[in-house]
Design a protein around this motif. Structure first.
Motif: not given
Length: 518
Positions: A135, A141-142, A145
């Motif tokens: 994450r 991460a994107s 999200a």
């Protein structure tokens, strides 16, 4: 726009729009879009099967940034799920799952009796920790999200989302690893070990009999030019690269190319808040003005697939009948413009609507020859339809700033979409890539329905969304790119590389009987 907001937009764009080779030095400029020609000479004498690695860089599947090492992760690590070349999901470490009615809470039951390469078991706590680490990873991460929590249970992991997603498993081909450092443990068929001769991959005892090689030496390199030399001299058996990318490596010699589909979409975005593109008629005409076949076959040397919809053409979400209604047709484009009140006026033949001339500025990053060629080809077509088009080639940072400030009528962009093909970032209000300020309540309603749907209902919801986009487009899709695995001539067959794992189905590869180098 405040300085902080501009800096944030540029950072987000850099994360989502840049597809340069991670962690490798920028090579010398390559020859334009090389397409290897099969050699008529006999196959060369086979040599030892070895793969490239960067020993001084991290091998961590979430925290690493070296693309060559990340590619090796396909032999070391596994995810809850994997995706095939049609972006269809198959379970790997996940045995089963359940989902709440609102598609916001998913519980994934882990397969029993799965172990890491040191013999320790795969537990819910370890799997949850790996997903939590992802994450905050630049790599993942994107796509994560919308995740608000990852909680381990009794042999299961529950993921809670901020907004519904009926196809969350498509985002969970994330490698699960255990332990910190640069070489964490994995559950894959091989383990990474260091010997006096250097790094190598060794098959795990329980899988050795099913794999084409028990031991795979890793040929160490430190820079892109060394990787090129290693492949050109046949010290390594294969490499993976984006032959149309800004940092495409300049390989030479006799080799075979195996292309595989990606979720990287090339498109033209619109400024919908002002200028001619605030008129949906202009945008609909531009959909019919894109000669996608020429763009992919000539300008991108067939290392891309023509597409009119924001989903890879090989996926079940792609609807050919809807795409056909957006296909290249200058006659249809002229008819749409004329019906919308944009008529040729004056000696220069530029169309006008009242006192407004159909003059457009098309912004493109000048750092990539392929994208510049696409922009110029598009501009030439538009000029033939009575539009005055200026192509602005900008350095990468200036290009991002122009997008963030909305200083364009059109821009040529490239984005790696998530494998659920959710276009929210490009078109939803507040979307980090919605540079043109697009907002359409009916389209947003269709988008929300698509995101929440699963199975066959998602396929139908996608069709409804794409029909809405055809009527009121926020962008024009041009194509989806292919990446390439380059292999030594006639030495390997049976490859089925995927975007996440070029070694997918490695047990079925046929590798020539290599003899050790003298």
């Amino acid at each position: 726009m405040g300085r902080y907001r501009l800096r944030l937009c540029v950072l987000l764009a850099a994360c989502l729009l840049v597809l340069a080779a991670c962690g490798e030095e920028t090579p010398p400029p390559p020859a334009p879009l090389p397409t290897p020609t099969p050699s008529a000479s006999p196959a060369p004498e086979p040599v030892e099967f070895a793969l490239a690695s960067y020993p001084g860089s991290s091998f961590h599947p979430a925290a690493g940034d070296n693309r060559t090492n990340l590619n090796l992760g396909g032999l070391l690590y596994e995810g809850l799920f994997a995706l095939d070349q049609q972006f269809q999901v198959r379970p790997v470490l996940c045995q089963s799952y359940t989902v709440s009615e609102d598609a916001r809470a998913w519980t994934f039951v882990l397969k029993p009796d799965v172990s890491f390469s040191d013999g320790s078991p795969l537990t819910a706590a370890v799997a949850a920790a790996a997903l939590e680490e992802a994450r905050t990873s630049p790599l993942y991460a994107s796509r994560l999200a919308d995740v608000t929590a990852v909680r381990p249970g009794e042999g299961s992991v529950t993921i809670t989302l901020r907004t519904p997603n009926g196809n969350l498993p498509a985002l969970l081909d994330i490698p699960i690893s255990k332990g910190g450092g640069e070489r964490p443990l994995g559950t894959g068929p091989y383990l990474l070990e260091e010997t006096e001769e250097g790094l190598r991959l060794r098959a795990r005892p329980d899988r050795a009999g099913t794999l084409p090689r028990e031991v795979i030496p890793l040929y160490g390199v430190q820079a892109a030019d060394e990787l090129i030399q290693a492949f050109d001299t046949r010290a390594v058996a294969l490499v993976s690269t984006d032959l149309t990318g800004s940092s495409a490596l300049g390989f030479s010699g006799s080799y075979e190319t195996i292309d595989y589909p990606t979720s990287t979409m090339v498109f033209v975005g619109f400024q919908t808040e002002r200028g001619p593109c605030r008129d949906s008629a202009v945008r609909r005409a531009l959909q019919r003005a894109a000669d996608r076949e020429v763009m992919t076959s000539v300008l991108l040397a067939r290392h891309a697939v023509p597409a009119a919809l924001p989903a890879a053409p090989g996926s079940v979400l792609y609807h050919d009948d809807v795409a056909q209604a957006m296909s290249f047709s200058p006659a249809e484009a002229e008819e749409i413009l004329s019906a919308g009140g944009w008529l040729p006026e004056g000696e220069d033949g530029v169309r006008q609507k009242g006192q407004e001339r159909l003059e457009l500025t098309l912004v493109v990053s000048g750092d990539n020859a392929g994208r510049v060629a696409l922009a110029e080809q598009m501009a030439e077509t538009l000029k033939n339809l009575g539009m005055a088009v200026t192509v602005r080639r900008l350095p990468w940072e200036s290009y991002l700033e122009a997008l963030s400030r909305g200083e364009f009528d059109l821009y040529l962009g490239e984005v790696r979409m998530t494998a659920d093909f959710d276009p929210s970032a490009l078109m939803a209000p507040g979307g980090v890539l919605n540079y043109g300020g697009y907002a359409a309540p009916q389209v947003q309603e269709a988008l929300d329905s698509f995101r929440a749907a699963s199975g066959q209902a998602r396929t139908l919801a996608a069709k409804n969304l794409y029909r809405r986009l055809a009527e009121d487009p926020p962008f024009v899709v041009l194509c989806f790119k292919n990446w390439s695995v380059l292999i030594q001539w006639k030495q390997i067959s049976g490859l089925t590389p995927t975007q996440q794992n070029i070694f997918d189905n490695f047990a079925q590869w046929n590798i020539a009987r290599y003899s050790r180098r003298s």
